[in-house]
Design a protein around this motif. Structure first.
Motif, short mmCIF file in Angstrom:
data_model
loop_
_atom_site.label_atom_id
_atom_site.label_comp_id
_atom_site.label_asym_id
_atom_site.label_seq_id
_atom_site.Cartn_x
_atom_site.Cartn_y
_atom_site.Cartn_z
N LEU A 53 0.82 -1.21 0.00
CA LEU A 53 0.00 0.00 0.00
C LEU A 53 0.85 1.27 0.00
O LEU A 53 0.57 2.22 -0.71
N LEU A 54 1.91 1.28 0.79
CA LEU A 54 2.70 2.50 0.98
C LEU A 54 3.89 2.65 0.04
O LEU A 54 4.40 3.76 -0.14
N ASP A 55 4.36 1.57 -0.57
CA ASP A 55 5.57 1.63 -1.38
C ASP A 55 5.46 2.53 -2.61
O ASP A 55 6.43 3.21 -2.95
N PRO A 56 4.33 2.59 -3.31
CA PRO A 56 4.27 3.46 -4.49
C PRO A 56 4.24 4.96 -4.18
O PRO A 56 4.54 5.77 -5.06
N ILE A 57 3.90 5.34 -2.96
CA ILE A 57 3.74 6.77 -2.64
C ILE A 57 5.04 7.56 -2.81
O ILE A 57 5.05 8.58 -3.50
#
Length: 149
Positions: free
Chosen positions: A19-23
């Motif tokens: 969930l957080l890696d692409p941000i």
């Protein structure tokens, strides 16, 4: 109807990582676009906006990379795909380049280019290469996990 087993900590960590890696990658691509816009127009708004984006990208990169650190080096009873270690080190290189880029962006706007532009390219290239590497190994990784089950 059978009750499934409750999610383990590693599956929750994997979901949080995914969930957080692409941000941060999105923030760093924005920095690259803004640095290119500043290099083309010399409008100070672009370089100041890039400074904010690189700072936010670094803040949002902390949690996914701590999860990635745990997943790659400390997780037990889990098969590690070959590309995960390379992806980890590419992410570390990208974050170090982004940190240096944040320092470059703290300078005067006229002194930031071309260093900021090159550091943005290195950051996006390193993070992008790691993501492409993992995407290419995803089917093999799923087959490996299915064999263990």
């Amino acid at each position: 109807m059978t009750a499934g087993r409750p999610p383990s900590t590693s599956s929750i960590a994997s979901a949080l990582f995914n969930l957080l890696d692409p941000i941060p990658f999105g923030f760093f691509v924005g920095v690259l676009i803004f640095d290119f816009a500043y290099a083309s127009t010399a409008t100070i708004l672009w370089i100041k906006s890039a400074a904010w984006l690189v700072s936010l990208g670094l803040v949002f990169a902390i949690v996914p990379q701590l999860i990635n650190l745990y997943r790659v080096w400390f997780a037990r009873r889990r098969v590690r795909a070959r590309g995960e270690v390379v992806n980890f080190w590419l992410n570390v290189a990208g974050i170090v380049a982004a940190l240096l880029n944040a320092f470059v962006h703290s300078r005067d706007a006229y002194g930031a280019i071309p260093d900021a532009l090159w550091l943005s390219v290195v950051t996006v290239a390193a993070l992008g290469a790691g993501r492409i590497l993992l995407a290419g190994q995803l089917p093999a990784y799923k087959e490996l996990n299915n064999e263990q089950a």
